[in-house]
Design a protein around this motif. Sequence first.
Motif, PDB file in Angstrom:
ATOM      1  N   HIS A   1     -23.701  -3.870  32.928  1.00 33.55           N
ATOM      2  CA  HIS A   1     -24.277  -4.905  33.778  1.00 33.55           C
ATOM      3  C   HIS A   1     -23.335  -6.106  33.715  1.00 33.55           C
ATOM      4  O   HIS A   1     -23.134  -6.683  32.638  1.00 33.55           O
TER       5      HIS A   1
ATOM      6  N   PHE B   1     -23.985   2.617  30.995  1.00 36.16           N
ATOM      7  CA  PHE B   1     -24.071   1.630  32.056  1.00 36.16           C
ATOM      8  C   PHE B   1     -23.384   0.336  31.630  1.00 36.16           C
ATOM      9  O   PHE B   1     -23.291   0.023  30.427  1.00 36.16           O
TER      10      PHE B   1
ATOM     11  N   TYR C   1     -20.784   2.696  41.251  1.00 36.09           N
ATOM     12  CA  TYR C   1     -20.977   1.259  41.056  1.00 36.09           C
ATOM     13  C   TYR C   1     -21.528   0.614  42.325  1.00 36.09           C
ATOM     14  O   TYR C   1     -21.349   1.121  43.441  1.00 36.09           O
ATOM     15  N   THR C   2     -22.195  -0.500  42.140  1.00 38.72           N
ATOM     16  CA  THR C   2     -22.618  -1.350  43.243  1.00 38.72           C
ATOM     17  C   THR C   2     -22.368  -2.796  42.853  1.00 38.72           C
ATOM     18  O   THR C   2     -22.585  -3.184  41.697  1.00 38.72           O
TER      19      THR C   2
ATOM     20  N   TYR D   1     -23.298  -9.803  40.927  1.00 37.51           N
ATOM     21  CA  TYR D   1     -23.800  -8.879  39.917  1.00 37.51           C
ATOM     22  C   TYR D   1     -23.274  -7.485  40.231  1.00 37.51           C
ATOM     23  O   TYR D   1     -23.258  -7.060  41.396  1.00 37.51           O
ATOM     24  N   ALA D   2     -22.813  -6.781  39.213  1.00 39.49           N
ATOM     25  CA  ALA D   2     -22.340  -5.410  39.377  1.00 39.49           C
ATOM     26  C   ALA D   2     -23.067  -4.500  38.397  1.00 39.49           C
ATOM     27  O   ALA D   2     -23.232  -4.842  37.221  1.00 39.49           O
ATOM     28  N   LEU D   3     -23.493  -3.341  38.896  1.00 36.66           N
ATOM     29  CA  LEU D   3     -24.081  -2.294  38.067  1.00 36.66           C
ATOM     30  C   LEU D   3     -23.146  -1.102  38.105  1.00 36.66           C
ATOM     31  O   LEU D   3     -22.792  -0.609  39.193  1.00 36.66           O
TER      32      LEU D   3
ATOM     33  N   TYR E   1     -23.158  -6.944  29.746  1.00 39.06           N
ATOM     34  CA  TYR E   1     -24.053  -6.208  28.853  1.00 39.06           C
ATOM     35  C   TYR E   1     -23.646  -4.743  28.900  1.00 39.06           C
ATOM     36  O   TYR E   1     -23.663  -4.104  29.957  1.00 39.06           O
ATOM     37  N   ASN E   2     -23.223  -4.213  27.766  1.00 41.00           N
ATOM     38  CA  ASN E   2     -22.774  -2.827  27.674  1.00 41.00           C
ATOM     39  C   ASN E   2     -23.923  -1.952  27.184  1.00 41.00           C
ATOM     40  O   ASN E   2     -24.415  -2.116  26.070  1.00 41.00           O
ATOM     41  N   ASP E   3     -24.336  -1.023  28.039  1.00 40.48           N
ATOM     42  CA  ASP E   3     -25.447  -0.124  27.719  1.00 40.48           C
ATOM     43  C   ASP E   3     -24.907   1.277  27.461  1.00 40.48           C
ATOM     44  O   ASP E   3     -25.215   2.236  28.160  1.00 40.48           O
TER      45      ASP E   3
ATOM     46  N   LYS F   1     -22.158   2.799  36.448  1.00 39.42           N
ATOM     47  CA  LYS F   1     -22.564   3.984  35.690  1.00 39.42           C
ATOM     48  C   LYS F   1     -21.343   4.879  35.494  1.00 39.42           C
ATOM     49  O   LYS F   1     -20.719   5.321  36.463  1.00 39.42           O
TER      50      LYS F   1
END
Length: 268
Positions: free
Chosen positions: A173, A171, A128-129, A145-147, A203-205, A149
């Motif tokens: 977002h 992922f 994560y970031t 904002y967090a990304l 947003y769930n990817d 994986k």
Amino acid sequence: MGSKILLTAIVLFCAAGFAQAQDSDLHGSVDFTYQSKFLWRGFDLFGDKSAMQPSVDLDLFGTGLGVSVMAHRANSDGFEDDERWDYNFYYQNTLFPNEAHATMCRLGWTYYNYPEGHNQDADLQELYTVLSMPNMCPAGVVPSYALVKLWPNSSNSLVGAPSSDGTASGFLHIFRLDYPLVVGGILPETPEQVINFSAETIYNDGFGPRGENVDHDWSHAVFGVSTGIELADQFVLTPGVYHQVTMDSSVNEDKDETWATLSATYNF
């Protein structure tokens, strides 16, 4: 491979920090949190039942590196397979600290261990970031904002195998706003009190911790309010209330979820 790349980046980012922080002390916190419901990334993992979350977080001598361990324990029977330990390794720093575009950065890797799993076949890993800009808005609103994986730990994973309903690899977002409202102190010895209001939408990817077949869509939004009350030197009690609005039933069949938390934290 992904975790090796992250660890290499962390080493490069913090090399100078090691040189400057050789004489720094070890700092951290010990926390014990009660949650009336255990909702994680939109998923109700303990079926509306409460949970306990003890944790330890260590700042490694001012280098920007840190490690933490957290447990998630259900207060009701029947959820043993979903109870877990989180082992987190991270690096954090602030870029352009004196500028309006100051950016707080955090990079991390987490290992999710399910003790009741079958030879680690239910365990997960995550990269994560997180980026936040505390000086961007003159009104005091802090955007971030967090990304994230997530992927199964094992090629034979119970939540990633072809025979499962879906895959745990995906992922997230996360877009978030925080507003720290400063009011008068609620205790005689505290001149002011900070009440933090938060709102985030996700947003769930394809992110599904149980291997759910999750839609690629805006999944949910969470609104919260919390405040830390310093009861003694370095000891803080933090109550909070949160409400989730679910937009995608593949993440949570309940459209609305409300829960409360209470954290007792000792900082050292």
